[in-house]
Design a protein around this motif. Structure first.
Motif, PDB file in Angstrom:
ATOM      1  N   LEU A 333       0.698  -1.152   0.052  1.00 50.62           N
ATOM      2  CA  LEU A 333       0.140  -0.078  -0.117  1.00 50.62           C
ATOM      3  C   LEU A 333       0.816   1.184  -0.082  1.00 50.62           C
ATOM      4  CD1 LEU A 333      -2.799   1.433   0.348  1.00 50.62           C
ATOM      5  CD2 LEU A 333      -2.391   1.398   2.809  1.00 50.62           C
ATOM      6  N   VAL A 334       0.478   2.063  -0.923  1.00 48.12           N
ATOM      7  CA  VAL A 334       1.274   3.377  -1.094  1.00 48.12           C
ATOM      8  C   VAL A 334       0.560   4.573  -0.356  1.00 48.12           C
ATOM      9  CG1 VAL A 334       2.226   5.251  -2.501  1.00 48.12           C
ATOM     10  CG2 VAL A 334       2.459   2.631  -3.010  1.00 48.12           C
ATOM     11  N   ALA A 335       1.143   5.244   0.433  1.00 49.84           N
ATOM     12  CA  ALA A 335       0.484   6.277   1.007  1.00 49.84           C
ATOM     13  C   ALA A 335       1.246   7.753   0.653  1.00 49.84           C
ATOM     14  CB  ALA A 335       0.282   6.102   2.513  1.00 49.84           C
ATOM     15  N   ASP A 336       0.532   8.618   0.089  1.00 52.59           N
ATOM     16  CA  ASP A 336       1.611   9.593  -0.356  1.00 52.59           C
ATOM     17  C   ASP A 336       0.279  10.761  -1.035  1.00 52.59           C
ATOM     18  OD1 ASP A 336       4.341   9.976  -1.963  1.00 52.59           O
ATOM     19  OD2 ASP A 336       3.020  11.408  -2.273  1.00 52.59           O
ATOM     20  N   LEU A 337       0.720  11.924  -0.811  1.00 49.21           N
ATOM     21  CA  LEU A 337      -0.021  13.277  -1.091  1.00 49.21           C
ATOM     22  C   LEU A 337       0.001  13.463  -2.419  1.00 49.21           C
ATOM     23  CD1 LEU A 337      -1.912  14.933   0.666  1.00 49.21           C
ATOM     24  CD2 LEU A 337      -0.067  16.586   0.961  1.00 49.21           C
ATOM     25  N   LEU A 357      -0.807  -3.911  -5.778  1.00 47.33           N
ATOM     26  CA  LEU A 357      -0.346  -2.706  -5.440  1.00 47.33           C
ATOM     27  C   LEU A 357      -1.819  -1.899  -5.048  1.00 47.33           C
ATOM     28  CD1 LEU A 357       1.703  -0.320  -5.216  1.00 47.33           C
ATOM     29  CD2 LEU A 357       1.559   0.144  -7.738  1.00 47.33           C
ATOM     30  N   LYS A 358      -1.958  -1.285  -3.886  1.00 50.10           N
ATOM     31  CA  LYS A 358      -2.959  -0.227  -3.573  1.00 50.10           C
ATOM     32  C   LYS A 358      -2.205   1.082  -3.229  1.00 50.10           C
ATOM     33  CE  LYS A 358      -5.114  -4.190  -1.402  1.00 50.10           C
ATOM     34  NZ  LYS A 358      -6.150  -4.304  -2.418  1.00 50.10           N
ATOM     35  N   ALA A 359      -3.038   2.052  -3.305  1.00 47.20           N
ATOM     36  CA  ALA A 359      -2.446   3.569  -3.306  1.00 47.20           C
ATOM     37  C   ALA A 359      -3.584   4.175  -2.536  1.00 47.20           C
ATOM     38  CB  ALA A 359      -2.160   4.121  -4.595  1.00 47.20           C
ATOM     39  N   ARG A 360      -3.130   5.169  -1.720  1.00 44.40           N
ATOM     40  CA  ARG A 360      -4.263   6.208  -0.748  1.00 44.40           C
ATOM     41  C   ARG A 360      -3.560   7.544  -1.140  1.00 44.40           C
ATOM     42  NH1 ARG A 360      -6.544   2.313  -1.465  1.00 44.40           N
ATOM     43  NH2 ARG A 360      -7.892   1.208  -0.185  1.00 44.40           N
ATOM     44  N   ARG A 372      -7.454   4.935  10.006  1.00 46.89           N
ATOM     45  CA  ARG A 372      -8.315   4.293   9.007  1.00 46.89           C
ATOM     46  C   ARG A 372      -7.601   3.326   8.044  1.00 46.89           C
ATOM     47  NH1 ARG A 372     -10.141   5.164   4.101  1.00 46.89           N
ATOM     48  NH2 ARG A 372      -9.403   7.455   4.130  1.00 46.89           N
ATOM     49  N   VAL A 373      -6.608   3.749   7.542  1.00 49.17           N
ATOM     50  CA  VAL A 373      -5.775   2.986   6.391  1.00 49.17           C
ATOM     51  C   VAL A 373      -4.872   1.994   6.911  1.00 49.17           C
ATOM     52  CG1 VAL A 373      -3.776   3.244   4.935  1.00 49.17           C
ATOM     53  CG2 VAL A 373      -5.527   5.012   4.721  1.00 49.17           C
ATOM     54  N   ILE A 374      -4.446   2.261   8.180  1.00 52.70           N
ATOM     55  CA  ILE A 374      -3.413   1.133   8.811  1.00 52.70           C
ATOM     56  C   ILE A 374      -4.396   0.231   9.436  1.00 52.70           C
ATOM     57  CG2 ILE A 374      -1.898   0.741  10.869  1.00 52.70           C
ATOM     58  CD1 ILE A 374      -0.514   3.376  10.227  1.00 52.70           C
ATOM     59  N   SER A 375      -5.384   0.417   9.975  1.00 50.03           N
ATOM     60  CA  SER A 375      -6.423  -0.686  10.693  1.00 50.03           C
ATOM     61  C   SER A 375      -7.085  -1.248   9.789  1.00 50.03           C
ATOM     62  CB  SER A 375      -7.382   0.152  11.424  1.00 50.03           C
ATOM     63  OG  SER A 375      -8.339   1.034  10.902  1.00 50.03           O
TER      64      SER A 375
END
Length: 667
Positions: A333-337, A357-360, A372-375
């Motif tokens: 999972l990618v977390a980026d602004l 691959l997932k992205a937020r 929310r994302v981590i849980s």
């Protein structure tokens, strides 16, 4: 004739195999006929009688089954060598002996005249010759110079001419495979041998050795100036490490418009014997041996795990994502602004890995979103690479630096602890050592947050610092210097300036920096996490440091990049020194005077014995920092940040030193 040859070579492999089987059957029959004629034998039955046709059919069927069992149809004949032709010899010998035994046995049931030992000796010699000949001719057409001439005449394409720089052993392999390749896009015209004792003007498969050390650069310069037919310069796998004039050879080639490539192996041998040739990038010119990766160990750490990468659209984060997928992560999972950065990442990742691959699009300092994302994702490993990193920009935008680098790290780390994420790895920077810039101070604060949480991991749940913070999460920070070629790095800036015609701008002629390639840095970050996962107690480390080699003068990087572009420093492309900018240092360090470097069993990774603030002290500094940011009070914010790196000045009960038992010192 060339068109017919092209048509045969263009057939599917299965069809070509069936044609070869039919050809061998015909050759066996021809060998029988020739052996009878040459041995002057007369059979007692007509050749086309029922007995004769039955005999020939049995010989064909038996020979076909024998050749199949001996593997004659499993060989790719354009890659055939001596053992393959020996296999034909063995098959023909077995066939001859079997037919002779059958003839001798048959005589007991029915007398047959015209068969003798001399005939079978002739049959063996003839069968081996005429069965081998088509294969040898095929190999000649595909591998020999005549095939190259016919192929160019057929498709009217000009083959690119290349010089090979490397060992004679590699040259032999590469010449063989370039000739055997499905698409003869290039051919080796000469060999520049790196062995000092290589025999000059001798030939390997018809290709001459045209130069030996130490005269490689002079030869290439003269050759490029005297001929316009050279298109490529191909370096062998070890040439960069073994040739002192490597960078100069690259410069001469590019100055003359010659493409420079690096041989790194073979691929798809069964479908064309292709060479893997990579473009020579600047990171190859740093002249520091690449750090070998322990694939087995980092693979075991990541394989079948769920991995979250914050800042995954950046240079380090993007490579962490790709590497995790390559190592067999269950999901990433990618977390980026950055929306555009995530889009670019999707283009960078192989299509076959997209389902994992997932992205937020998310701000790492937003606690509600990160929770929310981590849980929901429930990662096993978090690589926290999200950070703002440009020194002069952050001097002006200090509040954004604090929000992302400090509070973003705090949010991600605390949420990881509450959600029970097993591993949390902070990507830190050498700017955190004795910081003089906003960037350095925020990275030092991030290190202290992670180190303090690391200490809570080592404390029993009923210990004095539990307070709801204790969890099974292993927190570490990994500290290293500049990553060559990353977004906004000196390499990308210099490249843009060279393309614009200059000048290249350097703040100070004396400035040096540590450099490491992106691939090296990412593998060692993962290795640090794998090492930390196996450590407990006194041998546990909150901060790891990567071995960056020796610092490199920035002016040397600039000069080398200009030469690689085929230009001359200071003449074709000027270099201008602009003066040190706010927050910059002349020389960076990887550890402070009060930090002790501990050599580990893992190559190129060190543990650090460093001062760590207690969690209450960290919380107090964070509270002061939050107030200063809200009030837009830069002076108070810097004072609060300074509290994160002044542990040695504090009372003894407000901090402790990690890893009280040292394992040794790095040299």
């Amino acid at each position: 004739m060339t068109q017919h040859i092209e048509a045969v070579f263009g057939l599917k492999p299965d069809i070509r195999r069936y044609l070869i089987m039919i050809q061998d059957a015909v050759m066996v029959l021809i060998a029988v006929a020739l052996s009878l004629v040459l041995s002057r034998s007369n059979l007692s039955f007509p050749a086309f009688s029922y007995e004769g046709l039955t005999t020939w059919a049995c010989i064909v069927v038996f020979s076909h089954l024998l050749f199949r069992s001996c593997g004659l149809y499993n060989t790719v004949w354009r890659f055939a060598s001596t053992p393959d032709f020996f296999n034909i010899l063995k098959s023909c010998a077995i066939l001859t002996v079997a037919l002779y035994c059958a003839a001798v046995s048959f005589r007991h049931f029915k007398p047959v005249t015209g068969i003798n030992e001399r005939q079978f000796i002739v049959f063996f010699l003839v069968s081996f010759t005429i069965i081998s000949a088509p294969r040898l001719f095929y190999r000649f057409l595909r591998d020999g110079a005549s095939w190259g001439i016919m192929k160019r005449a057929a498709d009217k394409r000009s083959t690119k001419q290349a010089l090979f720089v490397g060992s004679l052993a590699e040259a032999d392999l590469i010449i063989r495979f370039t000739r055997a390749a499905e698409s003869g896009d290039y051919s080796i015209a000469g060999i520049m041998a790196i062995e000092n004792d290589a025999p000059l003007r001798t030939r390997i498969q018809g290709v001459p050795v045209v130069a030996i050390r130490p005269g490689l650069t002079e030869f290439l310069d003269d050759y490029a100036a005297g001929t316009k037919s050279l298109d490529m310069l191909i370096f062998g796998n070890g040439a960069a490490r073994e040739i002192e004039e490597y960078a100069e050879l690259v410069r001469v080639a590019r100055h003359n418009g010659i493409a420079v490539l690096q041989f790194s192996g073979f691929s798809e041998l069964g479908q064309g014997g292709k060479l893997v040739l990579d473009a020579v990038e600047m990171e190859t010119i740093l002249r520091r041996p690449a750090v070998p990766s322990d694939i087995e160990r980092i693979g075991a750490f990541v394989h079948a795990k769920r991995v979250l990468v914050t800042g995954g659209a950046g240079s380090i984060g993007r490579t962490l994502v790709k590497r995790s997928l390559e190592l067999g992560a269950e999901a990433v999972l990618v977390a980026d602004l950055s929306e555009f950065g995530i889009f670019q990442l999707s283009q960078y990742i192989d299509e076959k890995d997209h389902h994992r691959l997932k992205a937020r699009i998310i701000d790492v300092a937003d606690r509600r979103q990160m929770t929310r994302v981590i849980s929901e994702f429930r990662p096993d490993i978090i690589f926290h690479a999200a950070a703002l990193k440009h020194v002069p920009l952050l001097e002006e935008n200090w509040d954004s630096a604090i929000q992302t680098n400090v509070f973003g790290t705090l949010v991600c780390a605390e949420v990881a602890a509450k959600c029970g994420v097993p591993q949390f790895v902070l990507v830190s920077s050498d700017k955190a050592v004795d910081p003089t810039s906003v960037l350095g101070m925020t990275k030092r604060a991030a290190e202290q947050i992670v180190s303090a949480l690391h200490e809570t991991h080592m404390t029993p749940p009923n210990g004095p610092r539990a307070g709801g913070l204790h969890s099974g999460t292993k927190f570490i920070a990994v500290r290293f210097g500049n990553v060559f070629g990353s977004n906004g790095s000196v390499a990308t800036i210099f490249q843009a300036q060279i393309e614009a015609g200059g000048p290249l701008t350097i703040t100070d002629q004396r400035m040096t920096r540590y450099f490491m390639t992106v691939a090296e840095a990412v593998d060692l970050v993962i290795m640090s996490g794998a090492d930390a996962a196996q450590r407990q107690g006194q041998d546990d480390y909150a901060v790891y440091m990567l071995d960056m080699g020796k610092p490199v003068p920035i002016v040397e990087v600039a000069e080398t990049m200009i030469r690689m572009a085929g230009k001359s420093p200071y003449t074709d492309i000027p270099i201008r020194f602009t003066g040190i900018r706010p927050g910059e240092k002349l020389h960076e360090a990887l550890h402070g005077d009060n930090e002790e470097v501990v050599e580990l069993s893992t190559s190129k990774i060190f543990g650090l014995r460093t001062d760590v603030l207690e969690w209450p002290r960290v919380k107090a500094a964070l509270t002061a920092l939050e107030t200063a940011v809200k009030n837009q009070d830069k002076a108070s914010a810097l004072a609060a940040l300074a509290g994160f790196h002044e542990a040695e000045k504090s009372p003894g009960d407000t901090y402790r030193q990690t890893s009280p038992k040292a394992m040794g010192h790095a040299g």
